[in-house]
Write a protein that holds these residues in place. Sequence first.
Motif, PDB file in Angstrom:
ATOM      1  N   LEU A 108       0.780  -1.229   0.000  1.00  0.00           N
ATOM      2  CA  LEU A 108       0.000   0.000   0.000  1.00  0.00           C
ATOM      3  C   LEU A 108       0.817   1.288   0.000  1.00  0.00           C
ATOM      4  N   TYR A 109       2.020   1.251   0.526  1.00  0.00           N
ATOM      5  CA  TYR A 109       2.729   2.521   0.736  1.00  0.00           C
ATOM      6  C   TYR A 109       4.102   2.614   0.079  1.00  0.00           C
ATOM      7  N   GLU A 110       4.730   1.491  -0.208  1.00  0.00           N
ATOM      8  CA  GLU A 110       6.047   1.549  -0.841  1.00  0.00           C
ATOM      9  C   GLU A 110       5.901   1.634  -2.356  1.00  0.00           C
ATOM     10  N   ARG A 111       6.846   2.315  -2.973  1.00  0.00           N
ATOM     11  CA  ARG A 111       6.880   2.371  -4.436  1.00  0.00           C
ATOM     12  C   ARG A 111       7.628   1.147  -4.955  1.00  0.00           C
ATOM     13  N   GLY A 112       7.255   0.712  -6.137  1.00  0.00           N
ATOM     14  CA  GLY A 112       7.872  -0.475  -6.699  1.00  0.00           C
ATOM     15  C   GLY A 112       6.995  -1.692  -6.506  1.00  0.00           C
ATOM     16  N   ARG A 113       7.254  -2.710  -7.293  1.00  0.00           N
ATOM     17  CA  ARG A 113       6.433  -3.920  -7.265  1.00  0.00           C
ATOM     18  C   ARG A 113       6.803  -4.766  -6.055  1.00  0.00           C
ATOM     19  N   PRO A 114       5.837  -5.108  -5.191  1.00  0.00           N
ATOM     20  CA  PRO A 114       6.139  -5.930  -4.012  1.00  0.00           C
ATOM     21  C   PRO A 114       6.621  -7.324  -4.418  1.00  0.00           C
ATOM     22  N   LYS A 115       7.464  -7.903  -3.581  1.00  0.00           N
ATOM     23  CA  LYS A 115       7.908  -9.277  -3.824  1.00  0.00           C
ATOM     24  C   LYS A 115       6.828 -10.248  -3.383  1.00  0.00           C
ATOM     25  N   LEU A 116       6.707 -11.340  -4.127  1.00  0.00           N
ATOM     26  CA  LEU A 116       5.733 -12.377  -3.774  1.00  0.00           C
ATOM     27  C   LEU A 116       6.361 -13.407  -2.847  1.00  0.00           C
TER      28      LEU A 116
END
Length: 550
Positions: free
Chosen positions: A542-550
Amino acid sequence: MDTAGSTPPPSRGPRRGILSDRRGAPGIARRGTAGLAALAVAGALTACQIDLRGDRGGDPPPNAGPGQPTGPSGPDSAGDPYTPGNGNGGYDVQHYGLRLAITPGGPRELDGTAEIRAKATERLSRFNLDLTGLQVSGVQVDGAAAQQLHDADELVVTPAKPLEKGADFTVTVRYSGTPKPVADPILGRYGWIRTPDGVFVACQPSGAHTWFPSNDHPSDKATFDFQITVPDGLVAIANGEPTTPVRGTDGAPPQEEVPPGQVPPGTGTPTDGPPTGPPIVPAAAPAPAKVAGAAGRTTTSWRVKEPMATYLATVNVGRFGVRTGKTPGGITNITAVDPTVGGLQLDQFHAKNAQITDEFVKLFGPYPFSSTGGLVDNATVGFALETQTRPVYGAFGADESIVAHELAHMWFGDSVSVTRWQDIWLNEGFATYGEWMWDEKSGGQTVKQKFDSLYADAGNRELWDVPTGNPGRAQMFGRTVYDRGGMTLHALRTRVGDGKFFDILKTWARERRHSNATTQQFIEVSERVSGRQLDDFFNAWLYERGRPKL
């Protein structure tokens, strides 16, 4: 919301031929339609007003001059940077009673009286209401004449004597004029929209004060009554339920109810032109009452029993085919379609509203309102909107995916409403996920396929470089709110498992029913129900930029 027909934000393609829920959703614009909630006791039917600005009342404006009201007042804004200047403080609205005479295309389209019941949350020598573009002819507080100063979007009211903290009071405002649509350079055109035969009203995020005085911010929800007078031959349909049985304007009963959830082949009512053969109720509404002293006009009334945010209020005037009945699960279902909208069958639309509503009851828990349904009007707009109990759709029609999106909002956005617009993913991400689940059930892409397709688009800056939990005003209806919001829920489902995930959704809808909420409160519910620590998970999604890791 879902938007259709309008140009979506860059790189946001149409959603399988649908408009996105308001702005920016693929395909149709889902303004809270295609495409959540106040610190109140769960299930309470009282309104709740939340001041996001802290204590900004008490002192008169520094430039107050002769004739301007002075003395302690509540804040003149809710303090929400996403809708600057909207909303007010110092009181909590309990109920809006709106008496409206609407003459589409007349020299003055609207004559209104608003009776607003509220409770003072601090001592008030004066208070503000949001109202723009209309003329005010008189204001009373508790039956006594009050001083009023109408300055741009603010109506400043000074009662004959100060209101003490905790006092219940009623303010009555008489006003008139022709409401103008909001033309926002970022959010587009919305609000009071003329149609060929009437008016279409869709006000997300802050267009309510273009047609009635209000505390125009979702943090202050209230119940509503509408009494609407229109020329003979037209009908007014609003939120909630009619106070008398639905009938055609000629007094004829509505069309015979189709068995719930069924549409016999060939019996749908086409709306690609004027109806032929036996009348299909060319306009429908509560049994019309002739207005004393007003020849050629009829009055209809609608009541909203559960608290509603102002932007979700709607009044639609025109000619409509109508269907009334109940869903297979027993929920009152009221559906209306302008017969000049092509490619849409009234019976099928009515049955689809029933089918989707009952399916979502299984997924999200009990339906939060006393009726469901939808309205399609011949309005030149590029979005649909989740107006409470009865989402509204423009001339583009009502694609099944958009209908699913808008009806999911009844739980997420309408019943559980945002405390501040920063958290709009609680509306749009949840409705998008509901849309995806319906698509899977009806034979389209699975939710996992949708998630995987979006996740594979690693270079999509609109999706990954805009924080979903605080996208900024310019992106509040952007792709990150809809798609990454829905992806956040699917990633949560994968993390905690199906059982816990749907327990979270049902708990959230139950505990925040008819109130407001924030993202932090949803995180707390998710952690409590799942038994897991999820701060890092939600921070990444929700708050970090960039694609989250799965």
